[in-house]
Design an enzyme around this catalytic site. Structure first.
Site, PDB file in Angstrom:
ATOM      1  N   ASP A  11       0.876  -1.164   0.000  1.00 39.98           N
ATOM      2  CA  ASP A  11       0.000   0.000   0.000  1.00 39.98           C
ATOM      3  C   ASP A  11       0.924   1.228   0.000  1.00 39.98           C
ATOM      4  O   ASP A  11       2.105   1.112   0.345  1.00 39.98           O
ATOM      5  CB  ASP A  11      -0.863  -0.039   1.275  1.00 39.98           C
ATOM      6  N   ASP A  13      -0.182   5.071   0.846  1.00 36.33           N
ATOM      7  CA  ASP A  13      -0.454   6.090   1.879  1.00 36.33           C
ATOM      8  C   ASP A  13      -0.430   5.488   3.272  1.00 36.33           C
ATOM      9  O   ASP A  13      -1.229   4.603   3.585  1.00 36.33           O
ATOM     10  CB  ASP A  13      -1.804   6.757   1.606  1.00 36.33           C
TER      11      ASP A  13
HETATM   12  C1  XBP Z   1      -5.233   6.132   0.899  1.00 39.92           C
HETATM   13  C2  XBP Z   1      -6.260   7.080   0.594  1.00 39.92           C
HETATM   14  C3  XBP Z   1      -6.040   8.111  -0.421  1.00 39.92           C
HETATM   15  C4  XBP Z   1      -5.198   9.285  -0.141  1.00 39.92           C
HETATM   16  C5  XBP Z   1      -5.267  10.257  -1.270  1.00 39.92           C
HETATM   17  O1  XBP Z   1      -5.777   4.875   1.226  1.00 39.92           O
HETATM   18  O2  XBP Z   1      -7.344   7.000   1.098  1.00 39.92           O
HETATM   19  O3  XBP Z   1      -7.282   8.654  -0.657  1.00 39.92           O
HETATM   20  O4  XBP Z   1      -5.671   9.924   1.034  1.00 39.92           O
HETATM   21  O5  XBP Z   1      -5.451   9.717  -2.488  1.00 39.92           O
HETATM   22  P1  XBP Z   1      -4.876   3.571   1.118  1.00 39.92           P
HETATM   23  P2  XBP Z   1      -6.033  10.525  -3.747  1.00 39.92           P
HETATM   24  O6  XBP Z   1      -3.571   3.886   1.779  1.00 39.92           O
HETATM   25  O7  XBP Z   1      -5.635   2.523   1.887  1.00 39.92           O
HETATM   26  O8  XBP Z   1      -4.724   3.204  -0.325  1.00 39.92           O
HETATM   27  O9  XBP Z   1      -4.924  10.518  -4.755  1.00 39.92           O
HETATM   28  O10 XBP Z   1      -7.251   9.759  -4.160  1.00 39.92           O
HETATM   29  O11 XBP Z   1      -6.396  11.889  -3.314  1.00 39.92           O
HETATM   30 MG    MG Z   2      -2.826   3.164   3.558  1.00 34.91          MG
END
Ligand code: XBP
Ligand code: MG
Length: 250
Positions: A11, A13
Site C-alpha cells: 500500500d 499512503d
Molecule cells: C489512501 C487514501 C487516499 C489518499 C489520497 O488509502 O485514502 O485517498 O488519502 O489519495 P490507502 P487521492 O492507503 O488505503 O490506499 O490521490 O485519491 O487523493
Molecule cells: Mg494506507
C-alpha cells in the site's frame, strides 16, 4: 513449496510513506484556499475523514456529513474533480520539496526483495500520478511490476478490487504473496482477496482492529532502529526477507 515468497505488495499512503498528515491533508487545505473555500481540515479532524478511502470520495463524504447544504457554482462532479486535481498539484509539490518521507525499513526491504528475485507491486487508492511521483523521488518506477491505483478499479478499499487486479497482473497466487498495509480498510481489502498481511500502524490507524493481520508492528524497523511488535509472534527487531519468508509459510 506452495508458500514460497514470490511477491510483495505495498500500500502507499501510510505504509510506504507518511503521506496523510503532512501530505494529502496539507494539500487539501492549500487547494481549498486556492478555490476560495474557507474549509480547513485539522490534523485531528482529518483522522475522521480517513475512514473513507480516496481523495474524491473524501471530499464527497465531507460535504455530505458536514456541509449538506453546500451548492457549488458548477456541476457537483466537476467541482469535486477540479478540487481533487488542485489537491494533487499541491501534494506533488510537497513531495518534490521533501515534505513526505518513506517509512522506516521500506526501502531496505524493497531493495532486498529485488536482490532475491521477489516481485514488487503497489495496491493503493491514491491517484496514479501521486504514486508515480513518490516512486520516482525515492525508489524507481521500474522496480514495480504492477501498480494498481486510484480509479483503475471499480471499488476502492475496503473492497478487494485493487488486490484482485494486482494479483491478476502479476500472475502470482495469493499463497505466494505478502501485503503491507497500515489501515483497517487496507487490511480488509487484502484479506478479502485472500492475502496475508503485515500491518505497520501510524498515529491515525494505531487504534483500529487488525485481528485479521499476520503481524502488526510499529514499522518495518532497521538494524539500528528496532520496531515494536503490537500483535503477533515476532522475535526479531526488524523485518527482512528471511523473516518475511517464515511469516508467509506459517
Ligand atoms: C489512501 C487514501 C487516499 C489518499 C489520497 O488509502 O485514502 O485517498 O488519502 O489519495 P490507502 P487521492 O492507503 O488505503 O490506499 O490521490 O485519491 O487523493
Ligand atoms: Mg494506507
Amino acid at each position: 513449496m506452495t508458500n514460497q515468497l514470490q511477491g510483495l505488495i505495498f500500500d502507499v499512503d501510510g505504509t510506504l510513506a507518511n503521506t496523510e498528515k503532512d501530505g494529502h491533508r496539507v494539500a487539501f487545505n492549500q487547494a481549498f484556499a486556492e478555490a476560495g473555500l474557507d474549509w480547513n481540515w485539522s490534523v485531528e479532524f482529518y483522522g475522521q475523514l480517513l475512514t473513507v478511502s480516496g481523495g474524491k470520495e473524501r471530499i464527497e463524504f465531507y460535504l455530505s456529513q458536514y456541509l449538506p447544504d453546500f451548492k457549488p457554482t458548477q456541476d457537483m462532479t466537476d467541482f469535486v474533480v477540479h478540487l481533487h486535481q488542485l489537491k494533487n498539484k499541491y501534494y506533488q509539490a510537497l513531495l518534490r520539496q521533501g515534505a513526505i518521507k518513506l517509512r522506516s525499513g521500506t526501502k531496505r526491504i524493497i531493495e532486498s526483495a529485488r536482490q532475491n528475485g521477489i516481485s514488487l507491486a503497489i495496491a493503493t487508492t491514491s491517484s496514479l500520478p501521486n504514486v508515480i511521483a513518490l516512486l520516482e523521488k525515492y525508489l524507481d518506477l521500474d522496480w514495480f511490476e504492477t501498480i494498481g491505483a486510484g480509479d483503475m478499479v471499480a471499488a476502492k478499499k475496503p473492497a478487494p478490487d485493487v488486490y484482485n487486479y494486482v494479483m491478476e497482473q502479476i500472475s502470482l497466487p495469493a499463497q505466494n504473496l505478502l501485503v503491507f498495509e497500515d489501515s483497517d480498510n487496507g487490511l480488509e481489502a487484502a484479506t478479502k482477496a485472500g492475502l496475508k498481511t503485515i500491518v505497520t500502524v501510524n498515529n491515525y490507524t494505531k487504534h483500529q482492529d487488525f485481528s485479521q493481520a499476520a503481524l502488526v508492528v510499529s514499522d518495518l524497523g532497521e538494524p539500528n532502529s528496532p520496531c515494536q511488535v503490537i500483535q503477533g509472534d515476532f522475535q526479531a527487531s526488524y523485518l527482512d526477507i528471511v523473516n518475511l519468508r517464515s511469516i508467509l509459510s506459517t
